[in-house]
Scaffold this active site. Sequence first.
Site, PDB file in Angstrom:
ATOM      1  N   LYS A  42       0.826  -1.268   0.014  1.00  0.00           N
ATOM      2  CA  LYS A  42       0.106   0.052  -0.124  1.00  0.00           C
ATOM      3  C   LYS A  42       1.001   1.319  -0.014  1.00  0.00           C
ATOM      4  O   LYS A  42       0.422   2.383   0.517  1.00  0.00           O
ATOM      5  CB  LYS A  42      -0.865  -0.020   1.364  1.00  0.00           C
ATOM      6  CG  LYS A  42      -1.997  -1.146   1.295  1.00  0.00           C
ATOM      7  CD  LYS A  42      -2.409  -1.359   0.131  1.00  0.00           C
ATOM      8  CE  LYS A  42      -3.563  -0.243  -0.378  1.00  0.00           C
ATOM      9  NZ  LYS A  42      -4.183  -0.492  -1.826  1.00  0.00           N
ATOM     10  N   GLY A  44       2.358   2.420  -3.282  1.00  0.00           N
ATOM     11  CA  GLY A  44       2.295   2.640  -4.624  1.00  0.00           C
ATOM     12  C   GLY A  44       2.602   1.729  -5.523  1.00  0.00           C
ATOM     13  O   GLY A  44       3.137   1.840  -6.622  1.00  0.00           O
ATOM     14  N   TRP A  47       0.757   1.456  -9.016  1.00  0.00           N
ATOM     15  CA  TRP A  47       1.063   2.847  -9.564  1.00  0.00           C
ATOM     16  C   TRP A  47       2.411   2.928 -10.295  1.00  0.00           C
ATOM     17  O   TRP A  47       2.626   2.987 -11.512  1.00  0.00           O
ATOM     18  CB  TRP A  47       0.897   4.077  -8.601  1.00  0.00           C
ATOM     19  CG  TRP A  47       1.141   5.516  -9.155  1.00  0.00           C
ATOM     20  CD1 TRP A  47       0.974   5.722 -10.497  1.00  0.00           C
ATOM     21  CD2 TRP A  47       1.296   6.817  -8.373  1.00  0.00           C
ATOM     22  NE1 TRP A  47       1.014   6.955 -10.879  1.00  0.00           N
ATOM     23  CE2 TRP A  47       0.991   7.611  -9.568  1.00  0.00           C
ATOM     24  CE3 TRP A  47       1.165   7.091  -7.325  1.00  0.00           C
ATOM     25  CZ2 TRP A  47       1.247   9.200  -9.169  1.00  0.00           C
ATOM     26  CZ3 TRP A  47       1.492   8.374  -6.944  1.00  0.00           C
ATOM     27  CH2 TRP A  47       1.089   9.423  -7.997  1.00  0.00           C
ATOM     28  N   TRP A  70      -1.134  -7.878 -12.806  1.00  0.00           N
ATOM     29  CA  TRP A  70      -0.622  -9.472 -12.087  1.00  0.00           C
ATOM     30  C   TRP A  70       0.207 -10.297 -13.094  1.00  0.00           C
ATOM     31  O   TRP A  70       1.125 -11.093 -13.060  1.00  0.00           O
ATOM     32  CB  TRP A  70      -1.355 -10.173 -11.090  1.00  0.00           C
ATOM     33  CG  TRP A  70      -2.837 -10.625 -11.780  1.00  0.00           C
ATOM     34  CD1 TRP A  70      -3.824  -9.817 -11.518  1.00  0.00           C
ATOM     35  CD2 TRP A  70      -2.936 -11.618 -12.576  1.00  0.00           C
ATOM     36  NE1 TRP A  70      -5.001 -10.433 -12.097  1.00  0.00           N
ATOM     37  CE2 TRP A  70      -4.149 -11.312 -12.856  1.00  0.00           C
ATOM     38  CE3 TRP A  70      -2.266 -12.637 -12.920  1.00  0.00           C
ATOM     39  CZ2 TRP A  70      -5.212 -12.439 -13.812  1.00  0.00           C
ATOM     40  CZ3 TRP A  70      -2.891 -13.538 -13.805  1.00  0.00           C
ATOM     41  CH2 TRP A  70      -4.317 -13.515 -14.173  1.00  0.00           C
ATOM     42  N   TRP A  75       3.803 -10.659  -8.968  1.00  0.00           N
ATOM     43  CA  TRP A  75       4.440 -11.010  -7.773  1.00  0.00           C
ATOM     44  C   TRP A  75       5.442 -12.080  -7.554  1.00  0.00           C
ATOM     45  O   TRP A  75       4.880 -13.295  -7.769  1.00  0.00           O
ATOM     46  CB  TRP A  75       3.618 -10.872  -6.781  1.00  0.00           C
ATOM     47  CG  TRP A  75       2.838  -9.301  -6.321  1.00  0.00           C
ATOM     48  CD1 TRP A  75       3.207  -8.779  -5.131  1.00  0.00           C
ATOM     49  CD2 TRP A  75       2.203  -8.533  -6.985  1.00  0.00           C
ATOM     50  NE1 TRP A  75       2.834  -7.666  -5.065  1.00  0.00           N
ATOM     51  CE2 TRP A  75       2.094  -7.418  -6.139  1.00  0.00           C
ATOM     52  CE3 TRP A  75       1.548  -8.797  -8.224  1.00  0.00           C
ATOM     53  CZ2 TRP A  75       1.147  -6.452  -6.419  1.00  0.00           C
ATOM     54  CZ3 TRP A  75       0.883  -7.519  -8.477  1.00  0.00           C
ATOM     55  CH2 TRP A  75       0.546  -6.281  -7.834  1.00  0.00           C
ATOM     56  N   HIS A  96       6.793  -7.469  -2.612  1.00  0.00           N
ATOM     57  CA  HIS A  96       6.771  -6.476  -1.340  1.00  0.00           C
ATOM     58  C   HIS A  96       7.818  -7.135  -0.401  1.00  0.00           C
ATOM     59  O   HIS A  96       7.717  -6.731   0.862  1.00  0.00           O
ATOM     60  CB  HIS A  96       5.574  -6.964  -0.696  1.00  0.00           C
ATOM     61  CG  HIS A  96       4.059  -6.313  -1.457  1.00  0.00           C
ATOM     62  ND1 HIS A  96       4.193  -4.800  -1.790  1.00  0.00           N
ATOM     63  CD2 HIS A  96       2.906  -6.765  -1.661  1.00  0.00           C
ATOM     64  CE1 HIS A  96       3.039  -4.515  -2.378  1.00  0.00           C
ATOM     65  NE2 HIS A  96       2.240  -5.792  -2.286  1.00  0.00           N
ATOM     66  N   SER A 126      -4.287   3.203   4.389  1.00  0.00           N
ATOM     67  CA  SER A 126      -4.376   2.534   3.156  1.00  0.00           C
ATOM     68  C   SER A 126      -4.607   0.917   3.421  1.00  0.00           C
ATOM     69  O   SER A 126      -5.501   0.327   2.801  1.00  0.00           O
ATOM     70  CB  SER A 126      -3.580   2.801   2.170  1.00  0.00           C
ATOM     71  OG  SER A 126      -3.950   2.362   0.834  1.00  0.00           O
ATOM     72  N   TYR A 181       6.140   7.739  -3.112  1.00  0.00           N
ATOM     73  CA  TYR A 181       4.896   8.214  -3.609  1.00  0.00           C
ATOM     74  C   TYR A 181       4.659   9.539  -3.540  1.00  0.00           C
ATOM     75  O   TYR A 181       4.099  10.114  -4.510  1.00  0.00           O
ATOM     76  CB  TYR A 181       3.824   7.372  -2.482  1.00  0.00           C
ATOM     77  CG  TYR A 181       2.396   7.311  -2.942  1.00  0.00           C
ATOM     78  CD1 TYR A 181       1.941   6.145  -3.302  1.00  0.00           C
ATOM     79  CD2 TYR A 181       1.558   8.440  -2.529  1.00  0.00           C
ATOM     80  CE1 TYR A 181       0.651   6.234  -3.723  1.00  0.00           C
ATOM     81  CE2 TYR A 181       0.430   8.426  -2.735  1.00  0.00           C
ATOM     82  CZ  TYR A 181      -0.092   7.038  -3.382  1.00  0.00           C
ATOM     83  OH  TYR A 181      -1.549   7.031  -3.728  1.00  0.00           O
ATOM     84  N   MET A 220      -5.963   5.183 -14.324  1.00  0.00           N
ATOM     85  CA  MET A 220      -5.917   3.714 -13.955  1.00  0.00           C
ATOM     86  C   MET A 220      -6.920   3.279 -12.985  1.00  0.00           C
ATOM     87  O   MET A 220      -7.379   2.030 -13.004  1.00  0.00           O
ATOM     88  CB  MET A 220      -4.656   3.525 -12.724  1.00  0.00           C
ATOM     89  CG  MET A 220      -3.236   3.867 -13.394  1.00  0.00           C
ATOM     90  SD  MET A 220      -1.948   3.678 -12.203  1.00  0.00           S
ATOM     91  CE  MET A 220      -2.127   2.088 -11.698  1.00  0.00           C
ATOM     92  N   ARG A 245      -8.439   3.599  -3.926  1.00  0.00           N
ATOM     93  CA  ARG A 245      -9.237   4.124  -2.884  1.00  0.00           C
ATOM     94  C   ARG A 245      -9.348   5.788  -3.083  1.00  0.00           C
ATOM     95  O   ARG A 245     -10.310   6.413  -3.719  1.00  0.00           O
ATOM     96  CB  ARG A 245      -9.049   3.849  -1.331  1.00  0.00           C
ATOM     97  CG  ARG A 245     -10.285   4.066  -0.527  1.00  0.00           C
ATOM     98  CD  ARG A 245      -9.892   3.514   0.794  1.00  0.00           C
ATOM     99  NE  ARG A 245      -8.623   4.127   1.196  1.00  0.00           N
ATOM    100  CZ  ARG A 245      -8.652   5.285   2.322  1.00  0.00           C
ATOM    101  NH1 ARG A 245      -9.809   5.745   2.509  1.00  0.00           N
ATOM    102  NH2 ARG A 245      -7.652   5.963   2.652  1.00  0.00           N
TER     103      ARG A 245
END
Length: 282
Positions: A42, A44, A47, A70, A75, A96, A126, A181, A220, A245
């Site tokens: 969460k 970015g 993005w 994806w 990932w 991540h 977020s 970000y 996006m 969001r």
Amino acid sequence: MPYFKYKGIPFSTEFFSEETLSYVENDFQLLDDDIVNAVYPKSGTHWMAEILALILSHGDPSWVQSVPLWERAPWIELDHLKIALKKPPPRLLTTHLPFQLFPKSFLHSKAKVVYTLRNPRDAMVSSYHFIKGFKELKDPGTVEEFMERFLSGEIDFGSWFDHVKGWVEMKERANIFINTYEELQQDLRGSVQKICHFLGKELNSQQIESVVENASFHKMKDNKMSSSSTTPENIFDHTKATLMRKGISGDWKNFLTVAQSERFDDAYWKRMHGVNMTFPWD
């Protein structure tokens, strides 16, 4: 939602396995022309994946509009690893993972990593909202309860502080580019130009303009291939949460009380003391 710990870091059993994490860390081979989008959750991720895909396409949006994110930038710690292993080079990958669990092969490769970080207060808020959409994940409880878990690192991928410190320590490496970000929000065009330079991709001003335009929040959000609308209903309840969001900075101010904000600041300065980098939110 049960968690297991891999090398002291919590992972939910629903999405991760010790076997995959161990394979990625020890056996996954990064190739010299790989580009890895590395981000704490969460902060970015989507993005930056969009920006990188658009840069690789010289600003042509057809790839990002026709292939789910994806699949474009899988990932490596999830089931998407199968897609990553089949992808022909040059590969765009996402993770991540904290640096200590990142593929060891990176240290002997020319693979490039773009690491994006975000004000931890915004990343936390977020995450709090996003988790509510996952059917198998435990309800995050109150903001206060979730904040305590966030500060103690008892969430997927562990502590934001450890994650950031681990990657920032590597910032002198020629094949790691660190950005925030907040910088993307303040000057997306300037950030895109810097990323192009880092990747060795020379785009003309028209192509850069197209990257900037197609990586905007509204573009996006409208692009079904980039928003969470491709996440299956059995995993994600789209009525309870959304991947994209608000796409803003500072939303944490709408959720944290003065006391919670002070508690967070206290933890932040204790944990980030001595980190050799200044951030836009400092």
